[in-house]
Design a protein around this motif. Sequence first.
Motif, PDB file in Angstrom:
ATOM      1  N   ARG A 116      52.165  41.346 -40.031  1.00  0.00           N
ATOM      2  CA  ARG A 116      51.007  40.887 -40.798  1.00  0.00           C
ATOM      3  C   ARG A 116      49.977  42.010 -40.933  1.00  0.00           C
ATOM      4  O   ARG A 116      49.455  42.269 -42.019  1.00  0.00           O
ATOM      5  N   LYS A 117      49.716  42.724 -39.841  1.00  0.00           N
ATOM      6  CA  LYS A 117      48.747  43.827 -39.890  1.00  0.00           C
ATOM      7  C   LYS A 117      49.218  44.938 -40.823  1.00  0.00           C
ATOM      8  O   LYS A 117      48.442  45.454 -41.624  1.00  0.00           O
ATOM      9  N   ARG A 118      50.506  45.301 -40.706  1.00  0.00           N
ATOM     10  CA  ARG A 118      51.059  46.397 -41.531  1.00  0.00           C
ATOM     11  C   ARG A 118      50.983  46.035 -43.013  1.00  0.00           C
ATOM     12  O   ARG A 118      50.565  46.843 -43.844  1.00  0.00           O
ATOM     13  N   PHE A 119      51.392  44.803 -43.344  1.00  0.00           N
ATOM     14  CA  PHE A 119      51.402  44.414 -44.748  1.00  0.00           C
ATOM     15  C   PHE A 119      49.997  44.182 -45.284  1.00  0.00           C
ATOM     16  O   PHE A 119      49.745  44.407 -46.473  1.00  0.00           O
ATOM     17  N   SER A 120      49.074  43.769 -44.437  1.00  0.00           N
ATOM     18  CA  SER A 120      47.679  43.642 -44.874  1.00  0.00           C
ATOM     19  C   SER A 120      47.113  45.007 -45.239  1.00  0.00           C
ATOM     20  O   SER A 120      46.441  45.158 -46.264  1.00  0.00           O
ATOM     21  N   ARG A 121      47.389  46.012 -44.380  1.00  0.00           N
ATOM     22  CA  ARG A 121      46.928  47.378 -44.690  1.00  0.00           C
ATOM     23  C   ARG A 121      47.582  47.886 -45.973  1.00  0.00           C
ATOM     24  O   ARG A 121      46.914  48.490 -46.822  1.00  0.00           O
ATOM     25  N   LEU A 122      48.882  47.651 -46.097  1.00  0.00           N
ATOM     26  CA  LEU A 122      49.603  48.112 -47.274  1.00  0.00           C
ATOM     27  C   LEU A 122      49.050  47.461 -48.542  1.00  0.00           C
ATOM     28  O   LEU A 122      48.766  48.141 -49.526  1.00  0.00           O
ATOM     29  N   LEU A 123      48.883  46.151 -48.502  1.00  0.00           N
ATOM     30  CA  LEU A 123      48.358  45.445 -49.668  1.00  0.00           C
ATOM     31  C   LEU A 123      46.955  45.933 -50.009  1.00  0.00           C
ATOM     32  O   LEU A 123      46.630  46.123 -51.184  1.00  0.00           O
ATOM     33  N   GLY A 124      46.146  46.188 -48.988  1.00  0.00           N
ATOM     34  CA  GLY A 124      44.806  46.699 -49.227  1.00  0.00           C
ATOM     35  C   GLY A 124      44.792  48.084 -49.860  1.00  0.00           C
ATOM     36  O   GLY A 124      43.822  48.466 -50.509  1.00  0.00           O
ATOM     37  N   SER A 125      45.873  48.831 -49.689  1.00  0.00           N
ATOM     38  CA  SER A 125      45.970  50.177 -50.269  1.00  0.00           C
ATOM     39  C   SER A 125      46.459  50.159 -51.710  1.00  0.00           C
ATOM     40  O   SER A 125      46.404  51.186 -52.385  1.00  0.00           O
ATOM     41  N   ILE A 126      46.957  49.027 -52.159  1.00  0.00           N
ATOM     42  CA  ILE A 126      47.424  48.901 -53.543  1.00  0.00           C
ATOM     43  C   ILE A 126      46.256  48.378 -54.373  1.00  0.00           C
ATOM     44  O   ILE A 126      45.677  47.340 -54.025  1.00  0.00           O
ATOM     45  N   PRO A 127      45.897  49.069 -55.449  1.00  0.00           N
ATOM     46  CA  PRO A 127      44.796  48.571 -56.284  1.00  0.00           C
ATOM     47  C   PRO A 127      45.053  47.126 -56.725  1.00  0.00           C
ATOM     48  O   PRO A 127      46.190  46.756 -57.047  1.00  0.00           O
ATOM     49  N   HIS A 129      44.568  45.413 -59.298  1.00  0.00           N
ATOM     50  CA  HIS A 129      45.159  45.192 -60.617  1.00  0.00           C
ATOM     51  C   HIS A 129      46.648  45.562 -60.663  1.00  0.00           C
ATOM     52  O   HIS A 129      47.339  45.222 -61.615  1.00  0.00           O
ATOM     53  N   GLU A 130      47.162  46.247 -59.624  1.00  0.00           N
ATOM     54  CA  GLU A 130      48.572  46.659 -59.580  1.00  0.00           C
ATOM     55  C   GLU A 130      49.428  45.715 -58.727  1.00  0.00           C
ATOM     56  O   GLU A 130      50.644  45.779 -58.772  1.00  0.00           O
ATOM     57  N   ARG A 131      48.813  44.871 -57.916  1.00  0.00           N
ATOM     58  CA  ARG A 131      49.545  44.079 -56.931  1.00  0.00           C
ATOM     59  C   ARG A 131      50.581  43.148 -57.535  1.00  0.00           C
ATOM     60  O   ARG A 131      51.716  43.080 -57.058  1.00  0.00           O
ATOM     61  N   SER A 132      50.230  42.419 -58.570  1.00  0.00           N
ATOM     62  CA  SER A 132      51.200  41.489 -59.155  1.00  0.00           C
ATOM     63  C   SER A 132      52.369  42.259 -59.767  1.00  0.00           C
ATOM     64  O   SER A 132      53.519  41.811 -59.699  1.00  0.00           O
ATOM     65  N   GLY A 133      52.114  43.429 -60.313  1.00  0.00           N
ATOM     66  CA  GLY A 133      53.186  44.258 -60.865  1.00  0.00           C
ATOM     67  C   GLY A 133      54.138  44.754 -59.781  1.00  0.00           C
ATOM     68  O   GLY A 133      55.350  44.800 -59.976  1.00  0.00           O
ATOM     69  N   VAL A 134      53.584  45.123 -58.626  1.00  0.00           N
ATOM     70  CA  VAL A 134      54.414  45.575 -57.509  1.00  0.00           C
ATOM     71  C   VAL A 134      55.306  44.429 -57.043  1.00  0.00           C
ATOM     72  O   VAL A 134      56.518  44.604 -56.853  1.00  0.00           O
ATOM     73  N   LEU A 135      54.728  43.255 -56.853  1.00  0.00           N
ATOM     74  CA  LEU A 135      55.518  42.098 -56.419  1.00  0.00           C
ATOM     75  C   LEU A 135      56.584  41.741 -57.451  1.00  0.00           C
ATOM     76  O   LEU A 135      57.726  41.420 -57.092  1.00  0.00           O
TER      77      LEU A 135
END
Length: 147
Positions: A116-127, A129-135
């Motif tokens: 959870r911590k790792r993915f929270s940091r990772l998600l926070g590093s993705i702009p 507006h780009e998150r839905s595209g990455v998923l």
Amino acid sequence: MSRDQRADDPVALQEALGSFVRAFGLHQPEATPCGRPIPVSEAHALSELAQEGELRQVELARRLRLQKSTVSRLVRQLSTRDWVERAPAPDDGRGVVLRLTAAGRRAAQNLAEARRKRFSRLLGSIPAHERSGVLHALDVMVEALDE
């Protein structure tokens, strides 16, 4: 090479995926990407068992996309760590049901927290507006691999 040309180049996909694997730490099979000193396959097994409570061994193999013999070895490793217990399936004497032990539940909880911590940091590093595209791209990759 332009971005559009790269999009149709299998070598570009290979290089991008290879870069991701290395950056995420997936090429280090004896540790999870979240930094825990446990093989990735064991971490995935613990996660599945923690989520379901118990699973037939054949179902675990299906979910992990591993051969039955590989999962048998994996379960032996988890049993050696006292993280998993095996029991005969109640409806089929040949089947095996897997459950986490108390130690296995603690290990799974520790892994889940680190993840959870790792993915929270990772998600926070993705702009944002780009998150839905990455998923979406990850979903498309899984679908393509399933073909």
